[in-house]
Write an enzyme that holds these catalytic residues in place. Structure first.
Site: not given
Ligand code: NAD
Length: 473
Positions: A169, A373
């Site tokens: 997903k 962040e």
């Molecule tokens: P996000 O948490 O908004 O979304 C991530 C994913 O989760 C997306 O596919 C989204 O559709 C899905 N999602 C949203 N709500 C959900 C829910 N309630 N249940 C399950 N899935 C849900 O994150 P983003 O804005 O896409 O990415 C940025 C963030 O990701 C930043 O905080 C960054 O630091 C983090 N990140 C971490 C790593 C790591 O390896 N630690 C790597 C890349 C990004």
């Protein structure tokens, strides 16, 4: 416009909930449409994965290896087309998108060749005790929008290699390169082993509570990770959570500026700063503070902003408007508290979500820009006086993904780095990752490791085999 399909049980299908627009952040305009799956299609994908698991779990290591290597061959062959898709949906410049695709190929090949160990705990004439690793079942992969293809590969390939079946997903902001990846994998795998469902916001939460899923590997923000964890409790899903970071870097006094400025800049602004383990807070000793901030601003001026498909462009847009607004809000908050914005600091007056590389000086802990962040193209540079004091400030964050120490005295730098409260501690580099080195966060940055054998074993459960030997008649 290109057409994209979901992949469920080996078939390419349209989304039952219609489709939705995917925007190009360089223009802010739709350039493609993505199929929107229904919750029934999510159920179908989970059922297909469950059915396929019965035989995929028994497949030999060499079968899995050769399927994954064949898929890696295809990804390599189609690299340029997929890289262009990444530029259009994510915004990064073409050269960086090509390195994302080729990095994904390298990760696939490395994982394909990994071996799943069997640990012999005891062997005596009376008994033999072994610890075996078994696949978990159906793994759901939920990915973010910053490195869409790479992170999907980090999730999906070790899960498959360990004998699981997968439902992917991707982020609704960047789903297209993952749809292509899954199509490629599906060419070489039995039906149902790999599936993908995409949907608009809100679709992910249905995955977290789904009773047919055994594990979720999630990369995204900390608040969403917490929500995933709550949903996963319903049937005790196993979890790997790679969440947000606010990585500190400490430059030791006397570090020659010219030897580190470019590397520090690159680590902070990798992918326009939209990288989980980018360098997000830079602590520089007061004796070198003015020189460092000036050198970083001069380095920022060399970037060429624009649409990543245009030749010569080195710096793309922020991926989405919400993120751009957050970045700007943090910069404005710092400015109002007396910070100096040495370069950048305002959205460009042109189409797309362009925010130039921004260096902010005269900020300190307690400012939102330092404590939160930013996940975008801005770096706060903070002056410090004393080493012990700066270490305490670096560790004060609730996050603990990565951290780094920079200096010529390697012993001192290593000793300080080992005291950082982070899953990864680097010396004289930052955000360096490779397929054979485990990577993961501590504190609110998540838990579980990715990459290397440790990462592979995250997709397995353990079974102890205890054999009492009988006397032969
Ligand atoms: P996000 O948490 O908004 O979304 C991530 C994913 O989760 C997306 O596919 C989204 O559709 C899905 N999602 C949203 N709500 C959900 C829910 N309630 N249940 C399950 N899935 C849900 O994150 P983003 O804005 O896409 O990415 C940025 C963030 O990701 C930043 O905080 C960054 O630091 C983090 N990140 C971490 C790593 C790591 O390896 N630690 C790597 C890349 C990004």
């Amino acid at each position: 416009m290109q057409t994209f399909h979901l992949v469920i049980d080996g078939a390419q299908v349209a989304g039952q909930a219609g489709d939705f627009a995917v925007l190009n952040p360089a223009t802010g305009a739709a350039f493609a449409r993505c199929p929107a799956g229904s919750l029934e299609q999510l159920d179908d994908a989970v059922s297909a994965a469950r059915a396929a698991f019965a035989s995929w779990r028994l497949s030999s290591a060499s079968t899995r290896r050769s399927c994954l290597q064949l898929a890696a061959d295809d990804l390599q062959r189609e690299a340029e087309e997929i890289a262009r898709l990444i530029v259009q949906e994510q915004g990064k410049p073409m050269a960086l998108a090509m390195s994302e695709v080729m990095g994904a190929v390298a990760w696939m090949r490395y994982n394909a060749e990994l071996k799943i160990p069997v640990e012999l705990i005891e062997e005596t004439p009376q008994q033999r005790i072994e610890l075996h690793r078994k696949p978990l079942g159906v793994v759901a992969s939920i990915t973010p929008w910053n490195w869409p293809l790479m992170i999907a590969v980090w999730h999906i390939i070790p899960a498959l290699r360990a004998g699981n079946c997968v439902v992917s997903k991707p982020s609704s902001l960047t789903p297209l390169s993952t749809l292509r990846l899954v199509q490629i994998l599906d060419r070489h795998l039995p039906p149902g082993v790999i599936n993908i469902v995409t949907g608009e916001k809100g679709f992910g939460s249905a995955i977290t509570t789904h009773p047919g899923i055994d594990k979720i590997v999630f990369t995204g923000s900390t608040p969403t990770g917490q929500s995933v964890m709550r949903g996963a409790a319903s049937n005790l899903k196993r979890l790997t959570l790679e969440l947000g970071g606010n990585d500190a870097a400490i430059v030791l006094p006397g570090t020659p500026l010219e030897s580190v400025v470019d590397d520090i800049f690159d680590a902070a602004f990798l992918n326009m700063g939209q990288t989980c383990a980018a360098l997000k807070r830079l602590y520089v000793h007061e004796s070198q503070y003015a020189a460092f901030t000036a050198a970083l601003a001069a380095r920022a001026a060399r970037e060429v902003l624009g649409d990543g498909l245009q030749p010569g462009v080195t710096f793309g847009p922020v991926q989405n408007m919400e993120q751009l607004e957050l970045v700007h809000e943090l910069v404005e908050d710092a400015r109002q508290r007396g910070a100096s914005v040495l370069c950048g600091g305002a959205r460009l007056a042109r189409e797309g979500y362009f925010y130039p590389p921004t260096i902010v000086a005269d900020v300190t802990d307690g400012h939102r820009l330092v404590d939160e962040e930013q996940f975008g193209p801005v770096l706060p540079v903070i002056a410090y006086h004393d080493i012990e004091e700066v270490l305490a400030r670096a560790n004060r964050s609730s996050m603990g993904l990565g951290g780094s120490v920079w200096g010529t005295d390697l012993e001192q730098a290593q000793s300080l780095a080992s005291r950082l409260e982070s899953g990864v501690a680097w010396v004289n580099c930052h955000a360096q990752i490779q397929p054979n080195t485990p990577f993961g966060g501590s504190k609110m940055s998540g838990f579980g490791m990715e990459f290397g054998v440790e990462g592979l074993l995250e997709f397995t459960g353990q079974q102890l085999l205890f054999v009492r030997k009988t006397e032969s008649a």
